[in-house]
Design a protein around this motif. Structure first.
Motif, PDB file in Angstrom:
ATOM      1  N   TRP A 288      -4.452   4.379  12.703  1.00 31.55           N
ATOM      2  CA  TRP A 288      -4.602   5.273  11.553  1.00 31.55           C
ATOM      3  C   TRP A 288      -3.718   4.867  10.383  1.00 31.55           C
ATOM      4  O   TRP A 288      -4.077   5.043   9.225  1.00 31.55           O
ATOM      5  CB  TRP A 288      -4.353   6.727  11.958  1.00 31.55           C
ATOM      6  CG  TRP A 288      -5.580   7.288  12.615  1.00 31.55           C
ATOM      7  CD1 TRP A 288      -5.792   7.448  13.950  1.00 31.55           C
ATOM      8  CD2 TRP A 288      -6.781   7.713  11.963  1.00 31.55           C
ATOM      9  NE1 TRP A 288      -7.057   7.947  14.177  1.00 31.55           N
ATOM     10  CE2 TRP A 288      -7.680   8.123  12.976  1.00 31.55           C
ATOM     11  CE3 TRP A 288      -7.189   7.778  10.645  1.00 31.55           C
ATOM     12  CZ2 TRP A 288      -8.967   8.604  12.691  1.00 31.55           C
ATOM     13  CZ3 TRP A 288      -8.459   8.250  10.352  1.00 31.55           C
ATOM     14  CH2 TRP A 288      -9.335   8.660  11.371  1.00 31.55           C
ATOM     15  N   LEU A 289      -2.560   4.314  10.718  1.00 36.38           N
ATOM     16  CA  LEU A 289      -1.678   3.823   9.666  1.00 36.38           C
ATOM     17  C   LEU A 289      -2.416   2.777   8.821  1.00 36.38           C
ATOM     18  O   LEU A 289      -2.297   2.748   7.595  1.00 36.38           O
ATOM     19  CB  LEU A 289      -0.429   3.203  10.308  1.00 36.38           C
ATOM     20  CG  LEU A 289       0.837   3.118   9.470  1.00 36.38           C
ATOM     21  CD1 LEU A 289       1.270   4.502   9.020  1.00 36.38           C
ATOM     22  CD2 LEU A 289       1.944   2.454  10.293  1.00 36.38           C
TER      23      LEU A 289
ATOM     24  N   SER B 262     -10.487  10.263  -2.076  1.00 33.78           N
ATOM     25  CA  SER B 262      -9.840   9.741  -0.869  1.00 33.78           C
ATOM     26  C   SER B 262      -9.758  10.809   0.212  1.00 33.78           C
ATOM     27  O   SER B 262     -10.031  10.546   1.379  1.00 33.78           O
ATOM     28  CB  SER B 262      -8.430   9.249  -1.191  1.00 33.78           C
ATOM     29  OG  SER B 262      -8.492   8.202  -2.121  1.00 33.78           O
TER      30      SER B 262
ATOM     31  N   PHE C 181     -11.416  10.695   3.845  1.00 31.81           N
ATOM     32  CA  PHE C 181     -10.523  10.726   4.985  1.00 31.81           C
ATOM     33  C   PHE C 181     -10.954  11.816   5.965  1.00 31.81           C
ATOM     34  O   PHE C 181     -11.033  11.590   7.178  1.00 31.81           O
ATOM     35  CB  PHE C 181      -9.088  10.982   4.506  1.00 31.81           C
ATOM     36  CG  PHE C 181      -8.074  10.906   5.594  1.00 31.81           C
ATOM     37  CD1 PHE C 181      -7.773   9.687   6.192  1.00 31.81           C
ATOM     38  CD2 PHE C 181      -7.409  12.048   6.030  1.00 31.81           C
ATOM     39  CE1 PHE C 181      -6.825   9.611   7.199  1.00 31.81           C
ATOM     40  CE2 PHE C 181      -6.467  11.961   7.043  1.00 31.81           C
ATOM     41  CZ  PHE C 181      -6.175  10.743   7.629  1.00 31.81           C
TER      42      PHE C 181
ATOM     43  N   LEU D   4      -8.341   4.052   2.575  1.00 28.43           N
ATOM     44  CA  LEU D   4      -8.876   5.185   1.830  1.00 28.43           C
ATOM     45  C   LEU D   4      -7.990   5.622   0.679  1.00 28.43           C
ATOM     46  O   LEU D   4      -8.467   6.136  -0.318  1.00 28.43           O
ATOM     47  CB  LEU D   4      -9.086   6.365   2.782  1.00 28.43           C
ATOM     48  CG  LEU D   4     -10.017   6.066   3.951  1.00 28.43           C
ATOM     49  CD1 LEU D   4      -9.989   7.198   4.956  1.00 28.43           C
ATOM     50  CD2 LEU D   4     -11.430   5.847   3.445  1.00 28.43           C
ATOM     51  N   PHE D   5      -6.695   5.461   0.848  1.00 22.51           N
ATOM     52  CA  PHE D   5      -5.779   5.922  -0.200  1.00 22.51           C
ATOM     53  C   PHE D   5      -5.085   4.729  -0.851  1.00 22.51           C
ATOM     54  O   PHE D   5      -4.666   3.806  -0.159  1.00 22.51           O
ATOM     55  CB  PHE D   5      -4.699   6.845   0.386  1.00 22.51           C
ATOM     56  CG  PHE D   5      -5.234   8.160   0.837  1.00 22.51           C
ATOM     57  CD1 PHE D   5      -5.188   9.270  -0.001  1.00 22.51           C
ATOM     58  CD2 PHE D   5      -5.801   8.296   2.098  1.00 22.51           C
ATOM     59  CE1 PHE D   5      -5.687  10.489   0.419  1.00 22.51           C
ATOM     60  CE2 PHE D   5      -6.309   9.509   2.517  1.00 22.51           C
ATOM     61  CZ  PHE D   5      -6.258  10.607   1.684  1.00 22.51           C
TER      62      PHE D   5
ATOM     63  N   PHE E   5      -5.662   4.409   7.019  1.00 21.58           N
ATOM     64  CA  PHE E   5      -5.255   5.235   5.887  1.00 21.58           C
ATOM     65  C   PHE E   5      -5.198   4.435   4.577  1.00 21.58           C
ATOM     66  O   PHE E   5      -5.627   4.896   3.530  1.00 21.58           O
ATOM     67  CB  PHE E   5      -3.869   5.836   6.186  1.00 21.58           C
ATOM     68  CG  PHE E   5      -3.500   6.989   5.303  1.00 21.58           C
ATOM     69  CD1 PHE E   5      -4.078   8.241   5.494  1.00 21.58           C
ATOM     70  CD2 PHE E   5      -2.587   6.823   4.275  1.00 21.58           C
ATOM     71  CE1 PHE E   5      -3.737   9.314   4.675  1.00 21.58           C
ATOM     72  CE2 PHE E   5      -2.244   7.891   3.450  1.00 21.58           C
ATOM     73  CZ  PHE E   5      -2.818   9.137   3.655  1.00 21.58           C
ATOM     74  N   THR E   6      -4.717   3.203   4.679  1.00 20.57           N
ATOM     75  CA  THR E   6      -4.584   2.394   3.463  1.00 20.57           C
ATOM     76  C   THR E   6      -5.940   1.958   2.921  1.00 20.57           C
ATOM     77  O   THR E   6      -6.054   1.514   1.793  1.00 20.57           O
ATOM     78  CB  THR E   6      -3.749   1.124   3.700  1.00 20.57           C
ATOM     79  OG1 THR E   6      -4.451   0.297   4.637  1.00 20.57           O
ATOM     80  CG2 THR E   6      -2.395   1.455   4.259  1.00 20.57           C
TER      81      THR E   6
ATOM     82  N   SER F 228     -12.282  11.070   9.674  1.00 23.81           N
ATOM     83  CA  SER F 228     -11.520  11.645  10.788  1.00 23.81           C
ATOM     84  C   SER F 228     -12.418  12.493  11.674  1.00 23.81           C
ATOM     85  O   SER F 228     -12.370  12.399  12.902  1.00 23.81           O
ATOM     86  CB  SER F 228     -10.373  12.517  10.265  1.00 23.81           C
ATOM     87  OG  SER F 228      -9.590  11.792   9.380  1.00 23.81           O
TER      88      SER F 228
ATOM     89  N   ASN G 259       0.806  -1.211   0.000  1.00 25.21           N
ATOM     90  CA  ASN G 259       0.000   0.000   0.000  1.00 25.21           C
ATOM     91  C   ASN G 259       0.841   1.263   0.000  1.00 25.21           C
ATOM     92  O   ASN G 259       0.648   2.126  -0.830  1.00 25.21           O
ATOM     93  CB  ASN G 259      -0.950   0.017   1.203  1.00 25.21           C
ATOM     94  CG  ASN G 259      -1.965  -1.113   1.133  1.00 25.21           C
ATOM     95  OD1 ASN G 259      -1.732  -2.195   1.653  1.00 25.21           O
ATOM     96  ND2 ASN G 259      -3.072  -0.865   0.457  1.00 25.21           N
ATOM     97  N   TYR G 260       1.779   1.332   0.952  1.00 29.33           N
ATOM     98  CA  TYR G 260       2.503   2.603   1.088  1.00 29.33           C
ATOM     99  C   TYR G 260       3.522   2.816  -0.031  1.00 29.33           C
ATOM    100  O   TYR G 260       3.660   3.921  -0.530  1.00 29.33           O
ATOM    101  CB  TYR G 260       3.142   2.729   2.470  1.00 29.33           C
ATOM    102  CG  TYR G 260       2.100   3.107   3.506  1.00 29.33           C
ATOM    103  CD1 TYR G 260       1.636   4.420   3.573  1.00 29.33           C
ATOM    104  CD2 TYR G 260       1.542   2.168   4.349  1.00 29.33           C
ATOM    105  CE1 TYR G 260       0.653   4.776   4.482  1.00 29.33           C
ATOM    106  CE2 TYR G 260       0.555   2.509   5.259  1.00 29.33           C
ATOM    107  CZ  TYR G 260       0.112   3.822   5.317  1.00 29.33           C
ATOM    108  OH  TYR G 260      -0.865   4.183   6.196  1.00 29.33           O
TER     109      TYR G 260
END
Lengths: 299, 294, 584
Positions: free
Chosen positions: B115-116, A276, A280, B122-123, B119-120, A284, A27-28
């Motif tokens: 959150w880490l 996104s 987000f 959503l993005f 986050f994945t 949040s 993912n990252y």
């Protein structure tokens, strides 16, 4: 007791490791690709060779005539789906909970989850038949009451309701499963105590069952905010037509049509990124609100 | 549980049964139609004559599917994918959800970790960068390309960590008192009392792997490595009618026969439809409290 | 028949029938025993040897169009295959008669990096991914859009010279047919940047298909003018052609995709001398009176056509559900016997009309007619894209770019030449299975007019009764036609394709009378087309749909303005620049 400084707790971090490794790799690392949204992406030059153009892709989409209509349609369809998609499964789960006969409960549970497994290509074909103004069963039924045939899929004011209802029809059974699982977590002692106090079924549902699954409801409601700009590409794409663009065209179908001739990676990535970010922010905010005001962590 | 029923209660029960029965009918209708088409002649199917019952009953479509090696082969690959994929999914999901179900006093930076992961959800970087990563890892054309990138469904993690949180604290503390560490507490106490939740998540993971088709087409280099849904996608996708040769027409006749499509759709959906009834026995009430009492 | 008289063109044979698709050449007709009497004794190496000899004597160059690599070379490609393709036991797309032949005859060991289905957009997506991730094989099929990207980035070899040097006479002849249109789209600034594959030729044009039994029953005249046709369409709704006493028929079958080969509208517009067409790959450009290229879909001739469509809709002759129907869904009414007119290509008999349908319903009759004209001037039918739908590009820096030309030579040699072995290399029926071997070949081409040639030969033989000039394949059609004449209704589909009233007779009329209008723009999408073309396409489909459903026809003028302002003017300029560059 306080486990904080015991060696044993390092095992908690160890447990996280495989999951962290997976999301970092799959993912990252690929998230570097989000840069495409700020590029005049040229496939042959690749991610590092393409020219950066700042927010041009965003501005381009924003400048298109239909963007506002499409955005409005998307939000309206998605929000209606979110609300109906939240309420219907809860109601059905509660109704199922009231069913005493196990075989009936299990049977219904199984049957209502069937449509989830048929794709929109197939369901759209079936819906075209069912909703047909000339031969459709729905219009034949309405005809019994003297209602003139309605072309549901070709009528802008009917199109959104058709989308919402058919989406709920396809998914509610599947979504019910989570609530059914949550219902099993409620302490049976609570019901026994309530009966002792003379509370009826309705009161038990209201004061024990609903509060019991409330955390799951809040959780799913919050997570569904992530879909506020996803109105369902497959469904709309297989059912819409230029006649109903005014109410039925959504961001995803619009971007798809914009990219028909030359797939515009930059524009598509920019739109995806925009979706996104909105999701987000919404998630949040609801997370913060729940924590600030109810001291409750959604996840 | 309820001994005496009030008249209102009785009326409610009848309404409830009727309503749920109607809902079931409504939901089973499309599958019935698919089934009816699969048993109809291709002429009746192509003419849109089939509603609830087969027209010109025939088993031709199933006979045809039986001769297609693609169907069975892709079916086998899907089974492999589901078995491997769901095992990995469940293992990693449990391992991540358990620590995250603790509060910050036990797991420092818990919020950051959550959150880490969220986050994945959503993005994502999109198709091209993901493809390049898979390619550079030399995972193209292997089952791992279907299994590993989605090995951690965050939605399931969040769901599970919420279920884990609801496990009574006394249960865990008793375990620690007995000298168990986190690891053994997880497997001996937490997992056994969370069966309904785990059944739910197993179902989601299974369905997720079962339905995925795009990754198969993108990451597999030969159609004979396609899982079932990737293969099905090539069958049900609409054909481009602007550019066909006589040879294509010849083939189109084979693949466009709606009764054959319907037979494959039905056969393809059947196993996954049977999963839920099998898992249902884990959806029993009172497991959590039951084990506390003992 | 002497071999010397046999032009290569005549030896070109066909890939088609609805039952069998084997291919042969006229030489085999000498033996007059159809399938089995083949040149099986000719070893394939012999075939190439003799062919190379003739080629070198004709061309006089030192380059051998069939030369073998020794030591052998290893090459890679990727493939997009129809998922209905069948392979003999043990064979696959990675190992088949063609791949073995490449190794034996050319010394080329060919491997597929990947294979994907042609269904949907997966082929294009997968190709794009290979381009983007820099994972290109030695040679590979691309569409014109992808080719343009690759050419702009300098990632493909210039093929001009190797084609000149290595292409066999047969290949050169096929590519020069129809003024060489096949080459145009693969040419950039006069340089050939890829070898064009199979072309659509001039066969992808509309005709109007009519339920002939209904027309006769209602005593309506043949559609010689557009008015006749419009009357037929209206009568098919109002006069109960199926005779069941209910008003349950549809006049004109239409789908949501206006330019599809079935139930589209291109033919309808052509009747009014309007030429709209826009798709993901190209758009239709015609010359105005000053010789400038203009987009067909914004010309004033569109208006009367739109008016006529709107009138039909108002008269209840069009099912409003066309807006959501694709071809298969639109075809339902026809299959049920509830509709009797549609526009479409020559293959509409075959799909969606079942070529065997007459057997169950002997009174059924469909007949294809040429597009009638709305005025005195004969209508011309449009061909938006006569170019190859796939081009074989060679990766920059590949050591043997000529190998692709050699493979093309080999394809023509084994399928269309005098030494052809169609049973081995084209297709074959074994038991109840039909194998289309030619589709396994990594490099394919064909003479764009081969179907028409077959039609002419069969028609000739039907008149004269002389079958000696027919190849085994043509003989099959001939036999089918004969059988149909003798009452075998299962051969109806062949009659409607190859017979005197069949779809190829209509195509023949178009060609004989020069009624085919070829797109003047044959290049890859221009820059503005790539960025704005989709928006214009969208505008157009909205405009046509809405006017049919009742928007004032004058809203067309507004559409034209929007079209021009939204990038259309810029595209017009680019298209004319392209034309100037390519037609000095």
């Amino acid at each position: 007791m306080n486990n904080r400084f015991k060696l044993g707790n390092y095992s908690l971090y160890l447990m996280l490791l495989p999951g962290l490794a997976l999301i970092v790799i799959f993912n990252y690392v690929p998230m570097a690709g989000l840069a495409i949204g700020f590029q005049q992406f040229n496939p042959t030059k690749g991610l590092f060779g393409s020219e950066y153009i700042g927010f041009e892709n965003f501005k381009y989409v924003y400048s298109l005539d239909d963007t506002m209509t499409v955005l409005r349609n998307t939000v309206s369809i998605a929000v209606m789906k979110m609300i109906a998609g939240l309420i219907v499964p809860i109601v059905v789960a509660l109704l199922l909970n009231e069913v005493g006969k196990a075989y009936f409960r299990k049977g219904v549970q199984t049957l209502i989850y069937l449509p989830h497994f048929l794709s929109w290509v197939i369901l759209a074909g079936i819906l075209m038949d069912v909703l047909s103004p000339s031969t459709g069963i729905v219009n034949q039924f309405l005809g019994l009451f003297g209602i003139k045939p309605i072309f549901f899929l070709g009528n802008p004011s009917w199109f959104q309701p058709v989308l919402v209802i058919s989406d709920v029809w396809k998914e509610f059974g599947f979504n019910t499963i989570v609530y059914l699982a949550a219902l099993t977590g409620i302490n049976p002692n609570l019901y026994e105590a309530a009966q002792m106090d003379g509370a009826g079924r309705r009161k038990q549902t209201w004061y024990i069952t609903l509060p019991g699954i409330l955390p799951i409801i809040i959780l799913l409601a919050t997570l569904s905010l992530g879909n506020v700009l996803n109105a369902g590409f497959d469904q709309v794409f297989n059912m819409y037509s230029p006649v109903v663009y005014s109410t039925g065209d959504i961001i995803d179908t619009y971007v798809y049509r914009l990219g028909m001739i030359n797939f515009q990676f930059g524009v598509a990535t920019a739109v995806g990124l925009f979706k996104s970010v909105v999701s987000f922010v919404l998630i949040s905010v609801s997370y913060m609100l729940a924590y600030r005001f109810a001291n409750y962590r959604i996840f | 549980m309820v001994r005496r029923k009030s008249p209102g209660r009785t009326a409610f029960i009848y309404c409830n049964y009727t309503l749920l029965a109607l809902l079931s009918l409504l939901c089973i209708f499309p599958l019935i139609q698919v089934l009816a088409i699969s048993f109809s002649s291709s002429y009746a199917a192509a003419s849109g004559l089939v509603r609830f019952f087969p027209v010109d009953f025939t088993l031709d479509a199933y006979k045809y599917v039986a001769t297609k090696p693609e169907f069975l082969r892709s079916f086998g690959i899907t089974i492999e994918r589901v078995l491997l994929g769901v095992s990995i999914n469940m293992l990693v999901t449990i391992l991540v959800a358990y620590p995250l179900s603790k509060d910050s006093s036990q797991l420092r930076f818990r919020t950051a970790f959550v959150w880490l992961f969220v986050f994945t959800m959503l993005f994502n970087g999109g198709l091209i960068p993901t493809y390049v990563v898979i390619k550079d890892l030399h995972m193209l054309n292997s089952i791992w390309a279907l299994v590993l990138p989605g090995a951690l469904p965050i939605f399931n993690v969040i769901l599970l960590l919420n279920f884990f949180r609801n496990i009574p604290k006394e249960l865990l503390e008793a375990s620690f008192m007995d000298g168990a560490n986190q690891w053994s507490t997880l497997w001996r106490i937490v997992v056994p009392v969370s069966l309904p939740a785990l059944a739910t998540i197993t179902l989601f993971a299974t369905v997720g792997h079962w339905n995925a088709w795009f990754d198969g087409i993108i990451y597999m280099n030969q159609p004979d490595k396609y899982p079932l849904q990737s293969y099905m996608q090539t069958i049900i996708v609409a054909r481009d009618m602007s550019n066909l040769s006589l040879d294509d027409i010849d083939k189109l006749k084979n693949v466009s026969d709606r009764n054959i499509k319907a037979a494959q759709i039905f056969l393809g959906a059947l196993p996954i439809l049977l999963i839920y009834p099998l898992l249902q026995r884990f959806f029993m009430t009172g497991i959590v409290m039951g084990s506390v009492k003992e | 028949m002497s071999k010397t008289r046999t032009k290569p063109l005549l030896t070109v044979c066909l890939a088609l029938t609805f039952l069998v698709s084997a291919c042969s050449n006229s030489k085999n007709a000498d033996e007059d025993n159809g399938a089995s009497g083949n040149v099986s004794a000719t070893a394939s190496t012999e075939a190439s040897a003799s062919a190379s000899a003739s080629a070198s004597s004709a061309g006089g160059t030192a380059s051998d169009p069939f030369g073998k690599y020794d030591p052998p070379i290893s090459l890679s490609t990727f493939r997009c295959m129809n998922d209905a393709e069948t392979y003999p036991e043990g064979d696959s797309i990675d190992n088949n008669v063609w791949y073995r032949a490449y190794q034996e005859e050319l010394g080329v060991k060919l491997t597929n990096k990947w294979t994907v289905s042609t269904a949907g957009t997966t082929c294009e997506e997968k190709t794009n991914l290979s381009i983007v991730s820099g994972d290109l094989p030695d040679f590979f099929p691309v569409n014109t859009k992808q080719l343009k990207t690759l050419v702009d980035a300098g990632l493909v070899e210039d093929m001009t010279e190797v084609f000149d040097k290595y292409a066999s006479p047969l290949v050169k002849e096929a590519y020069s047919a129809n003024n060489g249109v096949a080459m145009t789209a693969a040419s950039f600034n006069g340089k050939l940047m890829a070898i064009p594959g199979t072309t659509r030729g001039l066969n992808n044009v509309d005709m109007v298909w009519i339920r002939e039994d209904w027309r006769k029953k209602l005593n309506l005249p043949e559609p010689n003018t557009m008015d006749d046709l419009l009357n037929i369409i209206k009568a098919f709704v109002s006069q109960d052609p199926d005779g069941n006493g209910k008003k349950d028929t549809i006049g004109l079958t239409m789908g949501k995709n206006f330019y599809d080969g079935y139930a589209g509208l291109a033919g309808f517009f052509n009747a009014f001398h309007a030429y709209p067409y826009s798709s993901a790959s190209t758009s239709m450009w015609v010359k105005d009176k000053d010789g400038k290229l203009v987009y067909g879909g914004i010309q004033p001739e569109m208006k009367p056509a739109l008016q006529a469509l709107q009138d039909l809709y108002k008269a209840g002759a069009i099912d409003p559900q066309f807006v959501v129907y694709d071809g298969a869904k639109a075809a339902e009414a026809e299959n049920q016997g509830k509709a009797g007119v549609h526009f479409g290509y020559f293959w509409n008999i075959g799909w969606p009309i079942d070529g065997m349908a007459k057997k169950n319903n002997p009174s059924l009759e469909w007949k294809p007619y040429p597009i009638p004209s709305a005025d005195g001037t004969p209508a011309m039918v449009q061909v938006p894209d006569p170019t190859a739908y796939s081009n074989i590009a060679v990766k920059k820096g590949m050591s043997h770019p000529e190998v692709v030309v050699k493979m093309m030579n080999m394809f023509f040699e084994h399928i269309f030449s005098e030494n052809a072995e169609p049973e081995k290399y084209h297709s074959q029926v074994v038991g109840d299975k039909k194998y289309g071997y030619f589709n396994y070949a990594a490099v394919q081409g064909e003479h764009p007019e081969k179907n028409q040639i077959a039609f002419n030969a069969v028609s000739e033989a039907m008149k004269s009764g002389d079958t000696s000039k027919l190849g085994p394949e043509q003989k099959l059609y001939y036999n089918a036609l004969k059988a149909y004449k003798d009452g075998d209704l299962t051969k109806w589909g062949d009659d409607r394709t190859w017979g005197p009233e069949g779809s190829f007779s209509v195509l023949g009329k178009y060609k004989d009378n020069k009624l085919i209008k070829i797109n003047e723009f044959l290049g890859a999408p221009t820059n503005t087309m790539a960025t704005k073309g989709s928006i214009l396409m969208d505008l157009e489909s909205k405009m046509i749909t809405k006017i049919i459903l009742g928007d004032p026809v004058d809203s067309f003028d507004q559409y034209v303005n929007t079209w021009k302002q939204s990038g259309g003017d810029q595209i017009t300029k680019e298209v004319n620049d392209w034309y100037a560059q390519n037609h000095q």
